[in-house]
Motif scaffolding. Structure first.
Motif, PDB file in Angstrom:
ATOM      1  N   LEU A   1      20.907 -44.676 -24.911  1.00  0.00           N
ATOM      2  CA  LEU A   1      19.903 -45.397 -25.694  1.00  0.00           C
ATOM      3  C   LEU A   1      20.239 -46.877 -25.817  1.00  0.00           C
ATOM      4  O   LEU A   1      19.339 -47.714 -25.921  1.00  0.00           O
ATOM      5  N   ALA A   2      21.535 -47.215 -25.791  1.00  0.00           N
ATOM      6  CA  ALA A   2      21.929 -48.621 -25.861  1.00  0.00           C
ATOM      7  C   ALA A   2      21.400 -49.406 -24.672  1.00  0.00           C
ATOM      8  O   ALA A   2      21.168 -50.616 -24.770  1.00  0.00           O
ATOM      9  N   GLY A   3      21.197 -48.729 -23.547  1.00  0.00           N
ATOM     10  CA  GLY A   3      20.668 -49.389 -22.365  1.00  0.00           C
ATOM     11  C   GLY A   3      19.156 -49.413 -22.308  1.00  0.00           C
ATOM     12  O   GLY A   3      18.575 -50.041 -21.425  1.00  0.00           O
ATOM     13  N   VAL A   4      18.512 -48.737 -23.262  1.00  0.00           N
ATOM     14  CA  VAL A   4      17.052 -48.676 -23.302  1.00  0.00           C
ATOM     15  C   VAL A   4      16.503 -49.552 -24.426  1.00  0.00           C
ATOM     16  O   VAL A   4      15.581 -50.338 -24.218  1.00  0.00           O
ATOM     17  N   PHE A   5      17.062 -49.421 -25.605  1.00  0.00           N
ATOM     18  CA  PHE A   5      16.570 -50.144 -26.783  1.00  0.00           C
ATOM     19  C   PHE A   5      17.113 -51.576 -26.831  1.00  0.00           C
ATOM     20  O   PHE A   5      18.137 -51.893 -26.222  1.00  0.00           O
ATOM     21  N   ALA A   6      16.425 -52.403 -27.586  1.00  0.00           N
ATOM     22  CA  ALA A   6      16.930 -53.740 -27.923  1.00  0.00           C
ATOM     23  C   ALA A   6      17.738 -53.619 -29.205  1.00  0.00           C
ATOM     24  O   ALA A   6      17.575 -54.381 -30.159  1.00  0.00           O
ATOM     25  N   ILE A   7      18.601 -52.618 -29.225  1.00  0.00           N
ATOM     26  CA  ILE A   7      19.482 -52.356 -30.355  1.00  0.00           C
ATOM     27  C   ILE A   7      20.885 -52.158 -29.801  1.00  0.00           C
ATOM     28  O   ILE A   7      21.102 -51.305 -28.934  1.00  0.00           O
TER      29      ILE A   7
END
Length: 323
Positions: free
Chosen positions: A54-60
């Motif tokens: 998810l770190a590679g998908v979201f701007a989070i």
């Protein structure tokens, strides 16, 4: 009465948040059930893999995380600049890694010709997805729901796996940020799941130490970029060696079960943030029980409450620990 998530998360005040999700029905996220003796240790990999994906998908960005036996901790950074810089195509490609999108967004990604009305719908969808991809509630949903489905399938049951709401705390200043990160990284040590911080499996600290030995930083985690300065790149406002030394020394005191004083002269982070050694030991080991949904020094909490027209200042005693 719980506050709505929109009232708890304010990017204008801080981009940093500490989130905690806990299991219900005596469910085990990982570890070993002391009653049945059944091991759920393999589920740690589920959580870590999903989190880093998810770190590679979201701007989070992920600042710190720790996967415990019946709950998980994660310190997140909302990266508005990253989300704003994405093109429409990039937004749709990222969202399609999570969901199918619409027929029109799929056509757009494939480069097919579209009518004006379809392009307008694609543009509206992309902006909706862009907002979701920097939303902590969506991030936690995309983290928790797949894990719950996998665990329920494995346990051959239905119903809730997680508590209905994840807990979130706004980290209003650098002192709150470093204290929370250290608290999260030291969770397995306090729970006696490991003997040293660097041996704590499925934690951000172990991953950072592994890459630091190669003189690198893990791409999946928000990097340490040094103390605040002009033209500062995006990253954590601390020196990585200083932070590792801080956690290591705190961990030694916890492991030896001593209440001794940390020598502040050996800890540059505490000096820069003006946190006393005694206060540091207290907040780093009792962060979860001594803080509310706002964490920071007294003036930071007062400013937050004033800007949000809140009369009651939550848990000001926790602010004094950071001062």
């Amino acid at each position: 009465m719980p506050r709505s998530r929109s009232q708890q998360i304010s990017i204008e005040d801080t981009p940093y948040y500490h989130c905690v999700s806990r299991c219900v029905r005596r469910a085990f996220l990982c570890g070993q059930d002391p009653i049945s003796g059944e091991s759920f240790e393999h589920r740690r990999g589920w959580v870590e893999n999903r989190l880093l994906f998810l770190a590679g998908v979201f701007a989070i960005d992920i600042c710190a995380y720790a996967v415990m036996s019946n709950h998980l901790h994660v310190v997140l950074h909302i990266n508005q600049r990253k989300a704003a810089d994405w093109t429409r195509l990039e937004v749709l490609q990222k969202w399609h890694q999570l969901h199918k999108g619409t027929l029109f967004t799929q056509q757009y990604v494939r480069g097919e010709q579209q009518a004006d009305f379809a392009l307008a719908l694609v543009e509206a969808s992309a902006e909706t997805y862009r907002a979701r991809l920097m939303d902590i509630s969506w991030f936690m949903k995309e983290l928790n729901e797949p894990i719950a489905r996998q665990a329920n399938f494995e346990d051959k049951c239905t119903g809730r796996f997680w508590e209905g709401r994840f807990k979130s705390q706004a980290l209003l200043d650098e002192a709150a940020l470093v204290a929370c990160m250290a608290y999260v990284d030291l969770n397995p040590l306090r729970a006696k799941m490991s003997k040293t911080p660097e041996d704590s499996d499925f934690t951000s600290l172990k991953k950072r130490v592994y890459f630091a030995q190669q003189e690198k930083q893990p791409k999946a985690l928000f990097p340490f970029i040094g103390n605040p300065r002009l033209n500062m790149p995006e990253g954590l406002p601390f020196q990585l060696p200083d932070y590792l030394e801080l956690v290591d020394m705190t961990g030694r005191i916890i492991r030896e079960d001593k209440r001794g004083v940390i020598d502040a002269s050996l800890l540059p982070i505490l000096q820069r943030l003006n946190i006393s050694s005694d206060n540091w030991l207290c907040i780093a080991t009792q962060f979860g029980s001594r803080t509310g949904h706002l964490v920071g020094k007294e003036h930071a909490i007062a400013h937050y409450c004033e800007s949000h027209h809140r009369r009651r200042k939550p848990r000001m005693q926790s602010a004094k620990l950071l001062g």
